[in-house]
Design an enzyme around this catalytic site. Structure first.
Site, PDB file in Angstrom:
ATOM      1  N   GLU A  88      -4.115 -10.619   0.314  1.00 28.00           N
ATOM      2  CA  GLU A  88      -4.917 -10.475   1.699  1.00 28.00           C
ATOM      3  C   GLU A  88      -6.557 -10.941   1.392  1.00 28.00           C
ATOM      4  O   GLU A  88      -6.660 -10.545   0.305  1.00 28.00           O
ATOM      5  CB  GLU A  88      -4.699  -9.007   2.107  1.00 28.00           C
ATOM      6  CG  GLU A  88      -3.329  -8.651   2.676  1.00 28.00           C
ATOM      7  CD  GLU A  88      -3.242  -7.429   3.238  1.00 28.00           C
ATOM      8  OE1 GLU A  88      -4.456  -6.738   3.724  1.00 28.00           O
ATOM      9  OE2 GLU A  88      -2.457  -6.695   3.139  1.00 28.00           O
ATOM     10  N   GLU A 132       0.656  -1.202  -0.009  1.00 27.21           N
ATOM     11  CA  GLU A 132      -0.021   0.001   0.066  1.00 27.21           C
ATOM     12  C   GLU A 132       0.886   1.144  -0.133  1.00 27.21           C
ATOM     13  O   GLU A 132       0.852   2.186   0.892  1.00 27.21           O
ATOM     14  CB  GLU A 132      -1.156  -0.102   0.998  1.00 27.21           C
ATOM     15  CG  GLU A 132      -1.805  -1.367   1.031  1.00 27.21           C
ATOM     16  CD  GLU A 132      -3.037  -1.404   2.019  1.00 27.21           C
ATOM     17  OE1 GLU A 132      -2.795  -1.215   3.165  1.00 27.21           O
ATOM     18  OE2 GLU A 132      -4.292  -1.530   1.631  1.00 27.21           O
TER      19      GLU A 132
HETATM   20  C1  GAL Z   1      -4.984  -3.978   4.221  1.00 24.74           C
HETATM   21  C2  GAL Z   1      -3.659  -3.712   4.593  1.00 24.74           C
HETATM   22  C3  GAL Z   1      -3.074  -4.386   5.908  1.00 24.74           C
HETATM   23  C4  GAL Z   1      -4.318  -4.136   6.946  1.00 24.74           C
HETATM   24  C5  GAL Z   1      -5.552  -4.739   6.308  1.00 24.74           C
HETATM   25  C6  GAL Z   1      -6.609  -4.573   7.275  1.00 24.74           C
HETATM   26  O1  GAL Z   1      -5.273  -2.954   3.269  1.00 24.74           O
HETATM   27  O2  GAL Z   1      -2.543  -4.071   3.597  1.00 24.74           O
HETATM   28  O3  GAL Z   1      -2.076  -3.978   6.416  1.00 24.74           O
HETATM   29  O4  GAL Z   1      -4.476  -2.676   7.256  1.00 24.74           O
HETATM   30  O5  GAL Z   1      -5.945  -3.966   5.135  1.00 24.74           O
HETATM   31  O6  GAL Z   1      -6.701  -5.045   8.488  1.00 24.74           O
END
Ligand code: GAL
Length: 957
Positions: free
Chosen positions: A489, A419
């Site tokens: 993620e 990010e």
């Molecule tokens: C993503 C980010 C993580 C964390 C997650 C939410 O966007 O890469 O670091 O913030 O969201 O828990």
């Protein structure tokens, strides 16, 4: 007039630092001496970067009055708040955004360590000595014996300094000034606590003449010939030996021999040695080849499927300062839960973690220490990754990661960071990495067109979009369409959940292009707190914070598995075990990428009314990856009308380094004979007294129609219940759309339903109570009829619910609740267990007879919320009552009401009352992952529709 800057220049300078040696490969040990400088250090914390002069670094400075702290450590987690407190923000910078400037209020920790060289150490005139810092947040300047040795940024990458000319045999004074905020902080805006300090090891290394500098182990595997090729390039010439392979060659010389390849499933490591004139360095070599071929990530010629997690480094007491046993605990837990991959979100981990990944077998995406997420607030204006002045700092970080970690077979992908928007700096990093190491792939999620990357990567994409991507229907640039896809993620594991894992897994396994995913995230970053149990954002009075968004892990801060981890283990099982619907045949499929099944032993058992009848061995051939077999099972016992299931388990046949023999890797279950219907002949009728009505074993309040006792057991407040304490996933994230049902339910008033009594009718064979359940200010309501019948010994309640008015939201739950005396401390049930389950989190719920105390039936989510429901319950017993369901029900019991659960902010807010509150639910709304991703899929919605369900109550003697 003179001007002074308010902070030392290096703090606010975009440069990565000065004075450090070039980065190089990291190795765990060698025959050269090393001295750990970990331990007790002196500390003084000042409010600003320049509050004190740097005379403390001078020889003879008396720091006797300073505090003592542990290094590695974060000063804000030591001294009970005396040195400031942690701050948690997700993506907002906790200071004004004016890069590279940082606030004048810049907590600065001056650290001092006095040390002697141990007995038997070489004379300081012999060879060199290097001082290594493995991790300091966020910027430091160091002096040895009063001489400035340099300053550096890059919190989670190592820095080494040549110090031989400064050392003396005794009384060395190492002074380190650490600033919480620096220009480097702009590059470290990860979603985590801001924790300044020297949080990784500090080591003094002897570097004898002719010792190893940098070296690069190239160990590839040719899956066609079964041979590995080894070449170790070394800045200092020497020899490389691998006795088990009869290898003994010069550095720089390639040799090809037959080998066992390294994979995460079969982590074959060969012990070797690199010997230069001045040093012997043990090597652990894994032969494997990573490539992008046919649009897929292939290792040793085969596509792999990541079943991964995102791992931040976390310990509830020491923050990001982890000891080896904590790191090992993570790896063991992952292996035992079928996880095969880790993304080191969002920075290179402690180097020992990668040694463990090599040894136990985990695929690693090693991520650079880079995130500039806070610039999103200004449409990415001034983003350092798109500003050439910062590029040296970015390249420095990339180099320090790659050089440190390049000899780990477990690392298969380099990630540029997280990010950080887009920009030339990222391209420069990708180019540098490719140039230095073309044996791995490059990842960066923010590169949506995949200009600089080898993998199309996204986060939190919804199921339907992932399916489109799997089918190649997602469009995008030509380059992107040729690339494999991963979710770096997904499945936000905040609080209760994540829901929908099994639905994702089905999609991944159906499309080759989809190469798996990484759950966000591994561990809740709760901080142990004397009053709150575990603290989260806001608990330290931060002016800006993101609450419990920092608690979104598959394990609790104490590393106890949450139900989410148990669910994940089941969903990603490397062996599929399923019935064919007949009850007599089991189909076993090998879902590994490389292993056959010879390391597993299979056993099966039948169970009658949830009680197993003894396990027997089942012979399943070795089965190559992807293969299936069908096996006929022996006939089950005659249950004499009771329900019968078979269960087949795949267990480790031998001890492995990560779990003992007998550890369950996978299981499947099928019902052979269903349970008999629950029937209660309505043979007894209600008998009306002055204030009470008696019906079979039940005594009712004649005015309200509510039961007072059943089978002699006091029952209070039995009524329809539709409220659940919203989960983090119910509440959703603030940026989510208008389907955040936790919020909608509350605005609808579902937490304050009123129960209007419309009539109590005592008929010939039934007591009928008519009600309407609705919130103030709304037309919508639930017409609810309770019909009680009895056969004289048992009492049956049939609940009919008919929604009226305009229902535009699903219901959180639908069922009944009632109170029992607090002595009802233990429950037993036949149904799903042993842990909780919800409609889209129920894969791991195994049918059987289970029991537990009321305390054990609670799941301790750090922010209290709905939890603890047991699924598919046929019957439950507690507090002297037996309850059978028609159909099966969701069962939960707690020592507080759902309203109290909802009001609590920390677990310590929940105190047991004198009642055990029981919920028997006909339905629950799905869980989903909307705290950062999709809500539940529509099929898990609990829509407000007419329903009818029954419970049969009887007293237990
Ligand atoms: C993503 C980010 C993580 C964390 C997650 C939410 O966007 O890469 O670091 O913030 O969201 O828990």
């Amino acid at each position: 007039m003179t001007f002074r800057t308010t902070a030392a220049d290096y703090v606010e300078n975009v440069s990565p630092g000065s004075g450090a040696l070039p980065p190089r490969a990291r190795y765990a040990s060698s025959d050269a001496k090393s001295l750990s400088l970990n331990g007790s250090w002196r500390l003084r914390v000042s409010a600003t970067a320049d509050a004190e002069d740097d005379s403390f670094a001078e020889d003879g400075y008396d720091a006797g009055g300073w505090a003592e702290v542990a290094v590695p450590g974060h000063w804000v987690l030591q001294g009970d708040g005396a040195f400031g407190s942690p701050v948690y923000t997700n993506h907002l910078y906790p200071f004004p955004v004016d890069p590279p400037r940082v606030p004048t209020e810049n907590p600065t920790g001056d650290h001092l360590k006095v040390f002697d060289l141990p007995e038997g150490w070489p004379d300081v005139s012999e060879g060199g000595f290097v001082l290594r810092f493995d991790g300091v947040e966020s910027c430091a300047r160091a002096w040895l014996n009063g001489r400035d040795i340099g300053e550096f940024k890059g919190s989670r990458v190592p820095h080494e300094f040549a110090v031989g000319h400064l050392l003396r045999p005794t009384g060395n004074v190492l002074a380190v000034r650490v600033h919480q905020w620096s220009a480097g902080s702009y590059l470290e805006d990860q979603d985590q606590w801001w924790l300044p300090g020297i949080f990784r090891d500090v080591t003094l290394l002897h570097r004898p003449a002719g010792s190893v500098l940098d070296f690069f182990v190239h160990a590839s595997y040719d899956h066609v010939t079964g041979e590995g090729t080894l070449r170790v390039d070394s800045d200092v010439d020497g020899r490389v030996s691998v006795p088990a392979l009869d290898i003994d060659v010069e550095t720089g010389e390639a040799v090809t021999v037959p080998v066992e390849p390294w994979t995460a499933e079969t982590p074959a490591l060969y012990d070797g040695e690199l010997v230069t004139e001045g040093e012997r360095v043990p090597l652990r070599i894994g032969f494997r080849t990573v490539e992008l071929a046919d649009g897929l990530i292939k290792v040793n010629g085969r596509p792999i499927l990541f079943k991964g997690v995102n791992r931040h480094e976390w310990h509830p007491e020491t923050g990001r300062a982890l000891d080896l046993e904590t790191m090992r605990a993570d790896v063991l837990l992952m292996k035992r839960h079928n996880i095969n991959a880790v993304r080191t979100s969002h920075y290179p981990p402690h180097p020992a973690f990668l040694d463990l990944c090599d040894e136990y077998g985990l695929w690693v995406i090693d991520e650079c220490d880079l995130e500039t997420h806070g610039f999103v607030e200004q449409d990415w204006r001034d983003n350092p990754v798109d500003d050439d002045r910062w590029t040296p700092a970015l390249l420095d970080r990339a180099a320090r990661m790659v050089e440190r970690d390049k000899n780990h077979p477990s690392v298969v992908i380099w990630s540029l960071g997280n990010e950080a928007g887009t920009g030339r700096g990222l391209t420069a990093m990708a180019e540098w990495i490719r140039d230095r190491d073309d044996s791995r792939l490059v990842h960066y999620e923010g590169d949506i067109d995949c200009r600089d990357t080898d993998v199309y990567s996204r986060m939190y994409a919804f199921h339907d979009e992932v399916e489109r991507i799997g089918k190649g229907l997602d469009g995008g640039t030509h380059r992107r369409r040729q690339l494999p896809f991963i979710l770096c993620e997904y499945a936000h594991a905040m609080g209760n959940g994540p829901g929908g894992l099994a639905d994702y897994q089905r999609i991944f396994e159906a499309h080759e292009r989809l190469q798996g995913a990484f759950v966000w995230e591994w561990i809740d970053h709760g901080i142990k707190h004397p009053e709150l149990g575990y603290a989260y954002g806001g608990d330290f009075g931060e002016e800006l914070h993101d609450g419990n968004f920092v608690c979104d892990g598959l394990v609790f801060p104490d590393r106890k598995p949450s139900p989410g981890l148990v669910e994940y283990k089941k969903v990603i099982e490397p062996v599929r075990i399923a019935g064919d619907g007949t009850g007599g045949t089991v189909r076993v499929t090998n879902a590994y990428d490389f292993s056959d099944l010879s390391h597993l032993a299979f056993e099966f058992s039948h169970q009658v009314d949830g009680l197993p009848t003894g396990a027997r061995e089942l012979t399943v051939g070795p089965l190559a990856p992807g293969q299936s077999t069908e096996i006929k099972l022996p006939a089950g016992p005659d249950g004499h009308g009771a329900e019968v299931q078979w269960t087949v388990r795949a267990l480790l046949a031998e001890d492995t380094p990560w779990a003992p023999q007998g550890h369950t890797v996978a299981w499947g279950q099928e019902t052979v004979a269903p349970r008999a219907p629950v029937t209660v002949a309505a043979s007894a009728g209600p008998v009306a007294g002055e204030r009470l009505i008696t019906l079979g074993p039940g005594v009712f309040d004649a005015r309200t129609g509510e039961p007072r006792t059943i089978g002699g057991v006091d029952v209070t407040g039995l009524r329809l219940d539709v409220w659940r304490a919203p989960t983090d996933n119910d509440d959703g994230a603030s940026w989510q759309d208008d389907t955040r049902y936790g919020v909608l339910w509350r605005s609808y008033g579902l937490h304050r339903m009123r129960h209007r009594l419309d009539g109590v009718e005592s008929g010939d064979d039934a007591l009928t109570v008519r009600t309407r359940v609705a919130p103030a200010a709304r037309e919508a309501g639930l017409r609810t009829v309770y019909r009680w019948t009895s056969d004289g010994t048992r009492l049956k309640l049939t609940v009919s619910v008919r929604p009226d008015g305009n229902w535009t939201v699903p219901l959180p739950r639908i069922g009944i609740r009632f109170g029992l005396a607090s002595s009802a401390g233990h429950a037993q049930w036949f149904g799903g267990g042993p842990g909780e389950a919800y409609p889209d989190t129920g894969a791991a719920a195994m049918l059987g007879q289970w029991d537990g105390s009321i305390e054990e039936m609670q799941t301790p989510y750090l922010r209290p919320q709905e939890n603890g429901a047991r699924a598919d319950v046929r019957w439950a017993e507690l507090g002297g009552l037996r309850i059978e369901g028609d159909p099966e029900f969701w069962f939960s019991a707690r020592r507080w009401t759902n309203e109290q659960l909802d009001a609590a902010r920390h677990l310590t807010d929940l105190t047991p009352g004198d009642t055990v509150w029981v919920n028997l639910d006909h339905g629950q709304h799905g869980i989903g992952s909307q705290s950062c991703g999709p809500g539940p899929l529509p099929r898990y919605f609990l829509n407000a529709e007419p329903v009818e369900f029954s419970f049969v109550f009887s007293g237990i003697d």
